[in-house]
Design a protein around this motif. Structure first.
Motif, PDB file in Angstrom:
ATOM      1  N   THR A 138      20.492  40.970 108.554  1.00 52.41           N
ATOM      2  CA  THR A 138      21.405  39.998 108.701  1.00 52.41           C
ATOM      3  C   THR A 138      22.742  40.805 108.561  1.00 52.41           C
ATOM      4  O   THR A 138      22.818  41.969 108.011  1.00 52.41           O
ATOM      5  N   TYR A 171      17.889  44.933 121.422  1.00 49.36           N
ATOM      6  CA  TYR A 171      19.164  44.201 120.838  1.00 49.36           C
ATOM      7  C   TYR A 171      20.215  45.421 120.947  1.00 49.36           C
ATOM      8  O   TYR A 171      20.046  46.294 120.260  1.00 49.36           O
ATOM      9  N   ASP A 173      24.294  45.055 120.114  1.00 52.38           N
ATOM     10  CA  ASP A 173      25.598  44.046 119.811  1.00 52.38           C
ATOM     11  C   ASP A 173      26.497  44.998 119.444  1.00 52.38           C
ATOM     12  O   ASP A 173      26.743  45.897 118.981  1.00 52.38           O
ATOM     13  N   TYR A 196      31.804  34.438 110.270  1.00 49.20           N
ATOM     14  CA  TYR A 196      30.686  34.861 111.215  1.00 49.20           C
ATOM     15  C   TYR A 196      29.767  35.299 110.521  1.00 49.20           C
ATOM     16  O   TYR A 196      29.831  36.230 109.682  1.00 49.20           O
ATOM     17  N   ASP A 197      28.602  34.929 110.845  1.00 48.87           N
ATOM     18  CA  ASP A 197      27.151  35.866 110.229  1.00 48.87           C
ATOM     19  C   ASP A 197      26.304  35.764 111.495  1.00 48.87           C
ATOM     20  O   ASP A 197      26.290  34.844 112.243  1.00 48.87           O
ATOM     21  N   SER A 198      25.330  36.437 111.295  1.00 47.94           N
ATOM     22  CA  SER A 198      24.090  36.890 112.263  1.00 47.94           C
ATOM     23  C   SER A 198      22.919  37.277 111.536  1.00 47.94           C
ATOM     24  O   SER A 198      22.906  37.777 110.347  1.00 47.94           O
ATOM     25  N   VAL A 200      18.947  38.750 112.963  1.00 46.29           N
ATOM     26  CA  VAL A 200      17.984  39.210 113.795  1.00 46.29           C
ATOM     27  C   VAL A 200      16.539  39.337 113.152  1.00 46.29           C
ATOM     28  O   VAL A 200      16.463  40.182 112.019  1.00 46.29           O
ATOM     29  N   VAL A 237      17.854  36.165 117.725  1.00 46.74           N
ATOM     30  CA  VAL A 237      19.133  36.350 116.842  1.00 46.74           C
ATOM     31  C   VAL A 237      19.468  34.909 116.653  1.00 46.74           C
ATOM     32  O   VAL A 237      19.606  33.947 117.750  1.00 46.74           O
ATOM     33  N   ARG A 239      23.226  32.971 115.595  1.00 49.05           N
ATOM     34  CA  ARG A 239      24.628  33.224 115.086  1.00 49.05           C
ATOM     35  C   ARG A 239      25.121  32.020 114.643  1.00 49.05           C
ATOM     36  O   ARG A 239      24.725  31.084 114.666  1.00 49.05           O
ATOM     37  N   ASN A 248      28.067  29.173 105.421  1.00 51.40           N
ATOM     38  CA  ASN A 248      27.206  29.942 106.350  1.00 51.40           C
ATOM     39  C   ASN A 248      25.984  30.834 105.676  1.00 51.40           C
ATOM     40  O   ASN A 248      24.706  30.792 106.217  1.00 51.40           O
ATOM     41  N   LEU A 252      21.943  30.793 106.759  1.00 54.04           N
ATOM     42  CA  LEU A 252      21.292  31.823 107.019  1.00 54.04           C
ATOM     43  C   LEU A 252      19.964  32.079 106.223  1.00 54.04           C
ATOM     44  O   LEU A 252      18.931  32.396 106.517  1.00 54.04           O
TER      45      LEU A 252
END
Length: 279
Positions: A138, A171, A173, A196-198, A200, A237, A239, A248, A252
């Protein structure tokens, strides 16, 4: 280690069906917690700690994490990573080097970055996952902090991540944010959101059907905007954009819990953090 203001090294090996720590080193402004005893499971878990509560301008940090075959570990942070103001315009650097061998499972789940006014920060993460290995990773960033409450008052942030799976780039980014150049809430940046969070995830069981099920489950959210895409290989992924760091984080971690259940039959992850912040 001496060339960095903060250095952390963790490595894990298998022994008699269990995961053991083989290397645990830290230096300078970096620390590693004692093993965290989780409420719901016996997986090894450690928190990375920044002394002083955050990173100061001009400092260089290096984190190295490696898992041998048939090991499993959870790595998180004690709190969000604060990037303190950079009044002299010097850049703070963080380098992450991560290796996950065959049949190893790494859950790397740091809290979000919170850059202060005028902060400058570069993060470069290179992650190598052998075929058969699993990665849950994350990353996140808020609109920042300033004394007068102004949002997006940091100078510039770059988050560069590469994941190599079975020798091939899966990947890549490169998030570059410059509030003095671009309006961060415009379409194509934060799209009128603040956080913003991601996430993978890499695992051999992830295919188109697996991703489609996740998309159907998480696409409808009241307080955040979510997108999930299949990677070129066994991974996806996610987003997330939202107005509240806790909203968020909730989505997540709901997805992380869903993945853990599907892939490993693991329970809901409880990192024993302050629920007023995490959720």
């Amino acid at each position: 280690m001496d060339k960095y203001d903060g250095y952390t090294e963790l490595s894990f090996i298998p022994k008699n069906g269990r995961t053991l720590v083989d290397t645990l080193k830290y230096h300078g402004q970096s620390r590693v917690s004692a093993r965290m005893q989780l409420n719901n499971e016996d997986t090894l878990c450690y928190f990375l700690i920044a002394m002083g509560g955050g990173l100061t301008e001009g400092e260089d940090y290096y984190t190295k994490i490696s898992l041998a075959e048939d090991t499993r570990a959870i790595i998180s942070t004690q709190a969000p990573t604060y990037i303190f103001k950079c009044d002299n315009h010097e850049i703070t650097h963080q380098i992450n080097e991560i290796s996950v061998k065959k049949d190893a499972i790494l859950e790397y789940l740091p809290d979000s970055l919170i850059p202060y006014r005028n902060a400058r920060y570069r993060q470069d993460s290179e992650i190598n996952v052998e075929k058969g290995g699993t990665l849950i990773y994350t990353d996140g960033l808020t609109s920042g902090w300033s004394p007068d409450g102004t949002e997006f008052s940091y100078e510039d942030i770059q988050l560069k991540t590469q994941i190599i799976y079975d020798g091939n780039l899966m990947y890549a980014d490169n998030v570059i944010l410059e509030p003095n150049v671009f309006k961060m809430q415009d379409l194509g940046f934060f799209d009128n959101y603040k956080n913003y969070d991601s996430l993978v995830v890499v695992n051999e069981k992830i295919d188109d059907a697996f991703v489609k099920e996740l998309q159907d489950k998480f696409k409808q959210q009241d307080k955040v905007r979510v997108g999930i895409s299949k990677l070129e290989g066994p991974g996806f992924v996610m987003r997330i954009l939202g107005d509240n760091i806790n909203f968020n984080r909730k989505v997540l971690m709901d997805c992380v819990d869903d993945i853990r259940g599907k892939l490993f039959g693991s329970p809901k992850l409880d990192l024993r953090k302050d629920p007023r912040f995490v959720y």
